[in-house]
Design a protein around this motif. Structure first.
Motif, PDB file in Angstrom:
ATOM      1  N   PHE A   1       0.840  -1.209   0.000  1.00  0.00           N
ATOM      2  CA  PHE A   1       0.000   0.000   0.000  1.00  0.00           C
ATOM      3  C   PHE A   1       0.876   1.261   0.000  1.00  0.00           C
ATOM      4  CE2 PHE A   1      -4.046  -1.976   2.191  1.00  0.00           C
ATOM      5  CZ  PHE A   1      -4.230  -2.772   1.074  1.00  0.00           C
ATOM      6  N   VAL A   2       1.861   1.277   0.901  1.00  0.00           N
ATOM      7  CA  VAL A   2       2.710   2.472   1.007  1.00  0.00           C
ATOM      8  C   VAL A   2       3.472   2.684  -0.304  1.00  0.00           C
ATOM      9  CG1 VAL A   2       4.751   3.430   2.186  1.00  0.00           C
ATOM     10  CG2 VAL A   2       2.887   2.425   3.534  1.00  0.00           C
ATOM     11  N   LYS A   3       4.034   1.596  -0.823  1.00  0.00           N
ATOM     12  CA  LYS A   3       4.806   1.677  -2.074  1.00  0.00           C
ATOM     13  C   LYS A   3       3.947   2.233  -3.219  1.00  0.00           C
ATOM     14  CE  LYS A   3       7.263  -1.552  -5.044  1.00  0.00           C
ATOM     15  NZ  LYS A   3       7.361  -2.969  -5.322  1.00  0.00           N
ATOM     16  N   ASN A   4       2.720   1.679  -3.353  1.00  0.00           N
ATOM     17  CA  ASN A   4       1.875   2.076  -4.473  1.00  0.00           C
ATOM     18  C   ASN A   4       1.300   3.484  -4.292  1.00  0.00           C
ATOM     19  OD1 ASN A   4       2.440  -0.457  -5.337  1.00  0.00           O
ATOM     20  ND2 ASN A   4       0.323  -1.073  -5.740  1.00  0.00           N
ATOM     21  N   ILE A   5       0.981   3.858  -3.072  1.00  0.00           N
ATOM     22  CA  ILE A   5       0.453   5.223  -2.867  1.00  0.00           C
ATOM     23  C   ILE A   5       1.542   6.234  -3.231  1.00  0.00           C
ATOM     24  CG2 ILE A   5      -0.395   6.910  -1.176  1.00  0.00           C
ATOM     25  CD1 ILE A   5      -1.769   4.563   0.307  1.00  0.00           C
ATOM     26  N   ILE A   6       2.766   5.972  -2.777  1.00  0.00           N
ATOM     27  CA  ILE A   6       3.860   6.912  -3.069  1.00  0.00           C
ATOM     28  C   ILE A   6       4.102   7.000  -4.583  1.00  0.00           C
ATOM     29  CG2 ILE A   6       6.365   7.287  -2.820  1.00  0.00           C
ATOM     30  CD1 ILE A   6       6.098   6.311   0.087  1.00  0.00           C
ATOM     31  N   SER A   7       4.068   5.842  -5.270  1.00  0.00           N
ATOM     32  CA  SER A   7       4.380   5.866  -6.707  1.00  0.00           C
ATOM     33  C   SER A   7       3.168   6.168  -7.585  1.00  0.00           C
ATOM     34  CB  SER A   7       4.995   4.524  -7.125  1.00  0.00           C
ATOM     35  OG  SER A   7       4.004   3.520  -7.047  1.00  0.00           O
TER      36      SER A   7
ATOM     37  N   TYR B   1      14.557   3.815   4.547  1.00  0.00           N
ATOM     38  CA  TYR B   1      15.130   2.630   3.905  1.00  0.00           C
ATOM     39  C   TYR B   1      15.278   2.839   2.397  1.00  0.00           C
ATOM     40  CZ  TYR B   1      15.673  -2.293   2.533  1.00  0.00           C
ATOM     41  OH  TYR B   1      16.141  -3.476   2.012  1.00  0.00           O
ATOM     42  N   HIS B   2      14.232   3.457   1.793  1.00  0.00           N
ATOM     43  CA  HIS B   2      14.261   3.654   0.343  1.00  0.00           C
ATOM     44  C   HIS B   2      14.813   5.030  -0.055  1.00  0.00           C
ATOM     45  CE1 HIS B   2      12.321  -0.117  -0.770  1.00  0.00           C
ATOM     46  NE2 HIS B   2      11.538   0.053   0.287  1.00  0.00           N
ATOM     47  N   LYS B   3      15.317   5.740   0.937  1.00  0.00           N
ATOM     48  CA  LYS B   3      15.905   7.080   0.714  1.00  0.00           C
ATOM     49  C   LYS B   3      14.939   7.997  -0.056  1.00  0.00           C
ATOM     50  CE  LYS B   3      20.715   5.523   0.915  1.00  0.00           C
ATOM     51  NZ  LYS B   3      20.515   4.140   1.323  1.00  0.00           N
ATOM     52  N   ILE B   4      13.713   8.101   0.473  1.00  0.00           N
ATOM     53  CA  ILE B   4      12.698   8.944  -0.190  1.00  0.00           C
ATOM     54  C   ILE B   4      12.641  10.286   0.533  1.00  0.00           C
ATOM     55  CG2 ILE B   4      10.215   9.191  -0.661  1.00  0.00           C
ATOM     56  CD1 ILE B   4      10.133   6.110  -0.907  1.00  0.00           C
TER      57      ILE B   4
ATOM     58  N   GLN C   1       5.465   4.702  12.325  1.00  0.00           N
ATOM     59  CA  GLN C   1       6.799   4.107  12.446  1.00  0.00           C
ATOM     60  C   GLN C   1       7.189   3.396  11.157  1.00  0.00           C
ATOM     61  OE1 GLN C   1       8.729   4.862  15.111  1.00  0.00           O
ATOM     62  NE2 GLN C   1       6.884   6.042  15.491  1.00  0.00           N
ATOM     63  N   PHE C   2       6.216   2.696  10.542  1.00  0.00           N
ATOM     64  CA  PHE C   2       6.518   1.977   9.307  1.00  0.00           C
ATOM     65  C   PHE C   2       6.884   2.970   8.205  1.00  0.00           C
ATOM     66  CE2 PHE C   2       5.623   0.363   5.113  1.00  0.00           C
ATOM     67  CZ  PHE C   2       6.350  -0.820   5.115  1.00  0.00           C
ATOM     68  N   VAL C   3       6.068   4.030   8.068  1.00  0.00           N
ATOM     69  CA  VAL C   3       6.302   4.996   6.983  1.00  0.00           C
ATOM     70  C   VAL C   3       7.658   5.687   7.167  1.00  0.00           C
ATOM     71  CG1 VAL C   3       5.473   7.180   5.966  1.00  0.00           C
ATOM     72  CG2 VAL C   3       3.857   5.310   6.414  1.00  0.00           C
ATOM     73  N   LEU C   4       7.986   6.024   8.406  1.00  0.00           N
ATOM     74  CA  LEU C   4       9.301   6.637   8.676  1.00  0.00           C
ATOM     75  C   LEU C   4      10.416   5.696   8.238  1.00  0.00           C
ATOM     76  CD1 LEU C   4       8.840   8.175  12.253  1.00  0.00           C
ATOM     77  CD2 LEU C   4       9.497   9.406  10.161  1.00  0.00           C
ATOM     78  N   TRP C   5      10.278   4.424   8.628  1.00  0.00           N
ATOM     79  CA  TRP C   5      11.288   3.432   8.266  1.00  0.00           C
ATOM     80  C   TRP C   5      11.361   3.274   6.744  1.00  0.00           C
ATOM     81  CZ3 TRP C   5      10.290  -1.030   5.463  1.00  0.00           C
ATOM     82  CH2 TRP C   5      11.437  -1.796   5.193  1.00  0.00           C
ATOM     83  N   TYR C   6      10.184   3.160   6.094  1.00  0.00           N
ATOM     84  CA  TYR C   6      10.120   2.920   4.650  1.00  0.00           C
ATOM     85  C   TYR C   6      10.836   4.037   3.884  1.00  0.00           C
ATOM     86  CZ  TYR C   6       8.174   1.892   0.030  1.00  0.00           C
ATOM     87  OH  TYR C   6       8.041   1.593  -1.301  1.00  0.00           O
ATOM     88  N   LYS C   7      10.547   5.288   4.293  1.00  0.00           N
ATOM     89  CA  LYS C   7      11.139   6.435   3.572  1.00  0.00           C
ATOM     90  C   LYS C   7      12.652   6.476   3.790  1.00  0.00           C
ATOM     91  CE  LYS C   7       7.170   9.463   3.176  1.00  0.00           C
ATOM     92  NZ  LYS C   7       6.456  10.628   3.694  1.00  0.00           N
TER      93      LYS C   7
END
Ligand SMILES: NC(=O)c1ccc[n+]([C@@H]2O[C@H](COP(=O)([O-])OP(=O)(O)OC[C@H]3O[C@@H](n4cnc5c(N)ncnc54)[C@H](O)[C@@H]3O)[C@@H](O)[C@H]2O)c1
Length: 323
Positions: free
Chosen positions: A200-206, A320-323, A312-318
């Motif tokens: 979900f996070v990946k697809n919403i961002i992209s 981790y993927h350097k967004i 916490q997940f979104v912070l980590w995701y961004k």
């Protein structure tokens, strides 16, 4: 005297890694095993291990497949292992519809070797990660450890239930104190790329469309990873004495609709999802809500709010993927 270790299988996986990190911080000597299989991108598995090595550079990691008993036994022969957390498995409900054989190899054969190892090494406590999938399709009332678990609706759940039954007979025959932890949908930082939150996070961002199965009407007890780790440690510290075998649900105990989960993610990202409403998928249960009264009695608290967990997940995701 020989140093005593806790063995964690599946240490490069989401939950195995998170448990290992907490135990290492608590100065518990551990050994980890993982086959680093390619069910999802192995990059994240190696990154998880390098995170662990940042905390303990001498950490022992064995890159082995549990299906090979001889190798497993030889490699562990010189170590004294007291507790064994078995978290390695072929996970994923949908994959089990396409590739049931992966579950025979990694959940049944591999686990039979873990039981043999526990017997031969006289493990003092075997903690096995099972799944809420064992409960199959029930109405939407909370599921307790006493609920019927003999009719899972996918092969993943069937192998998990089989593991529990196999563990019971070993525990009974060879007096191996064993605790089964039935985990309910786990989420949080370092989470699995095949699970809803990551996708979900990946697809919403992209800006890519999201398939919202069952139109988002599933209900789950989404459980934050740190709470799951606390639960595993609590259970691990309480080896069953007389009965030698216990089953615990580990879940948030809350009832959350998938569409609410998605809304919380959209709120955190400040962006709406593009949704493709789809029907219920084969093998997906409509509702899976945990009754956690039993584990609460040994001190379990699942207090992380959904908003905090997703943040916490979104912070980590961004990061981790350097967004
Ligand atoms: N994540 C969840 O929501 C959830 C829910 C219920 C139960 N579980 C259970 O918790 C456990 C951990 O799940 P996860 O989400 O961390 O999954 P994961 O896929 O991230 O981790 C499992 C790890 O086990 C390893 N592995 C698989 N087969 C192996 C074998 N034959 N030999 C050695 N290593 C092997 C994989 O390489 C992987 O790194 C599994 O037993 C899973 O069924 C997870």
């Amino acid at each position: 005297m020989k140093k005593k270790f806790v063995l964690i299988t599946g240490i490069a996986g989401f939950i195995g890694f998170s448990l290992a990190r907490k135990l290492i911080i608590n100065k518990v000597p551990i050994i980890g095993i993982d086959s680093f299989n390619t069910y999802y991108d192995t990059k994240i598995k190696y990154k998880r291990i390098s995170e662990l090595k940042k905390i303990n550079k001498d950490l022992i990691i064995l890159k082995d497949n549990l299906q090979n008993y001889k190798k497993l036994k030889n490699k562990l022969d010189s170590y004294k292992i007291t507790k064994l957390y078995h978290l390695a498995a072929q996970a994923g409900v949908r994959h089990s519809i396409k590739k049931p054989k992966d579950y025979v190899d990694n959940n049944l054969i591999a686990f039979s070797n873990i039981l043999e190892l526990s017997r031969n090494k006289r493990i003092k406590h075997l903690i096995l990660s099972s799944s809420s999938s064992v409960y199959g399709n029930k109405n939407n009332s909370p599921l307790s450890e006493k609920s019927n678990a003999d009719f899972p609706i996918q092969f993943y759940g069937a192998t998990k239930r089989s593991n529990e039954i196999m563990a019971y007979s070993y525990s009974y025959l060879y007096k191996i104190p064993t605790s089964v932890c039935r985990l309910f949908t786990v989420y949080g930082p370092w989470g699995r790329p095949d699970m809803a939150l990551y996708i979900f996070v990946k697809n919403i961002i992209s800006g890519k469309k999201i398939d919202l199965f069952n139109k988002g009407n599933h209900q789950r007890s989404f459980t934050y990873i740190d709470d799951v780790v606390d639960g595993l440690i609590l259970v691990g510290n309480k080896a069953p004495k007389k009965k030698k075998f216990e089953i615990y649900n580990i879940g948030s105990g809350k009832q959350i609709y998938l569409k609410k989960y998605l809304m919380a993610i959209e709120k955190e990202l400040g962006k709406k999802a593009r949704i493709n409403l789809t029907k219920l998928q084969k093998g997906d249960v409509k509702s899976s809500i945990a009754n956690i009264s039993k584990i609460k009695k040994i001190g379990f608290r699942s207090e992380t709010s959904l908003d905090f967990g997703i943040k916490q997940f979104v912070l980590w995701y961004k990061n981790y993927h350097k967004i």
